[in-house]
Design an enzyme around this catalytic site. Sequence first.
Site, PDB file in Angstrom:
ATOM      1  N   LYS A   1     -98.488 -20.752 -63.125  1.00 55.49           N
ATOM      2  CA  LYS A   1     -98.529 -21.499 -64.148  1.00 55.49           C
ATOM      3  C   LYS A   1     -97.607 -21.968 -64.760  1.00 55.49           C
ATOM      4  CE  LYS A   1    -103.204 -19.914 -65.093  1.00 55.49           C
ATOM      5  NZ  LYS A   1    -104.141 -19.078 -66.226  1.00 55.49           N
TER       6      LYS A   1
ATOM      7  N   VAL B   1     -94.834 -10.017 -68.302  1.00 56.86           N
ATOM      8  CA  VAL B   1     -94.225  -9.647 -69.563  1.00 56.86           C
ATOM      9  C   VAL B   1     -94.405  -8.208 -69.951  1.00 56.86           C
ATOM     10  CG1 VAL B   1     -93.751 -10.051 -71.812  1.00 56.86           C
ATOM     11  CG2 VAL B   1     -94.193 -12.206 -70.298  1.00 56.86           C
TER      12      VAL B   1
ATOM     13  N   ASP C   1    -103.746 -12.851 -73.593  1.00 61.41           N
ATOM     14  CA  ASP C   1    -105.261 -12.607 -73.714  1.00 61.41           C
ATOM     15  C   ASP C   1    -105.501 -11.029 -74.020  1.00 61.41           C
ATOM     16  OD1 ASP C   1    -104.561 -11.697 -70.987  1.00 61.41           O
ATOM     17  OD2 ASP C   1    -105.989 -12.858 -70.092  1.00 61.41           O
TER      18      ASP C   1
ATOM     19  N   CYS D   1     -99.307  -3.508 -88.544  1.00 59.43           N
ATOM     20  CA  CYS D   1    -100.051  -3.164 -89.921  1.00 59.43           C
ATOM     21  C   CYS D   1    -101.430  -3.401 -90.291  1.00 59.43           C
ATOM     22  CB  CYS D   1     -99.055  -3.758 -90.980  1.00 59.43           C
ATOM     23  SG  CYS D   1     -97.305  -3.352 -91.026  1.00 59.43           S
TER      24      CYS D   1
ATOM     25  N   CYS E   1    -112.829 -14.189 -72.601  1.00 57.87           N
ATOM     26  CA  CYS E   1    -113.320 -15.250 -72.030  1.00 57.87           C
ATOM     27  C   CYS E   1    -114.139 -15.474 -70.827  1.00 57.87           C
ATOM     28  CB  CYS E   1    -111.792 -16.210 -71.672  1.00 57.87           C
ATOM     29  SG  CYS E   1    -111.015 -16.823 -73.217  1.00 57.87           S
TER      30      CYS E   1
END
Length: 342
Positions: free
Chosen positions: A84, A108, A128, A172, A186
């Site tokens: 992608k 990541v 996601d 927080c 999804c």
Amino acid sequence: MKSQHDRYSRQILFDGIGKEGQSRLIESRVLIVGCGALGSAQAEALARAGVGQLRIADRDFVESSNLQRQTMFTESDASERLPKAIACARHVREINSEITVEDEIVDVNHSNIERLIKDCDVVLDGTDNFSTRYLINDACVKHSVKWIYGAAVGSYGVTMTIQPHQGPCLRCIFPEAPPAASAPTCDTAGVIMPIISVVAAVQVTEALKLLTGHPESLHQSLMQFDVWHNEWRRIGIGERAPDCLTCGLGRFETLDADDREFAAVLCGRHAVQVSPSHPVRVDLVALSQKLKSAGEVRGNDYLLRFRTGDYELTVFQDARSIIRGTDDIATARSLYARYVGN
């Protein structure tokens, strides 16, 4: 300069941006983490707005099921199973050849997030899952980088802009991630394109405000939308929580993960992703030759697909593998060790 003025003339006419704001956009760098539905919409909008440098990070490849909502991609991208990040960067360069686009085919995680956000003015969330969002939050708070949270599922979406040390961070508001399997995804509840457009539009607008020097115009809330049920809410986010693990106590647990192999079930895809503990590059041609006698091998310049029995392994250049045909991490790790290596 005249060509730039012509290209962005309608945007420059807008009082909130003007010539000065456009110049700031051209000098800006934005990181997009995840270029699926939200991320690809963000990338297109920012490229058209003239953000000078885009860094696009994503771990996955294009599939036909993406095309209903991931507007940057085409049928040819899916048939080629392009990563992608590569496909998105290619299309962005066709949209605006005057900007710089960096593609990062990576999962990541704690080993690369601080490098990815380096020198960035704003980070946009196109992920996601909450584990990656907490990772982004820790890195951005640690390095005082502004970032914009966003999520969409079904017809519902939510977004919030985080300015580290100036207001509350993600922890927080959400001290803990939702329990596993407690929230729709999804893959369990579906998603319709309009909510993607709404959430991405708000995220990009907030980014434009930050990049052009108009923080006073930020919505300063947790914004929620349900386009099917016609519900729009703004929930005040208040002040920073003094006992917040991240911005209150300065503990960045997700950045201090143990040095280990990563494995995670990919929700709704009957697949597991396995990543090596150390950065490594794989010679895909050599691996293809090695695997030919063991099963069907196909691939392109960026990844290799290997099918054996009921399983399919997609191996990337960074040695990550998405193993389809199982939800069991132990099985996936065994297949990875057998065919890719320890």
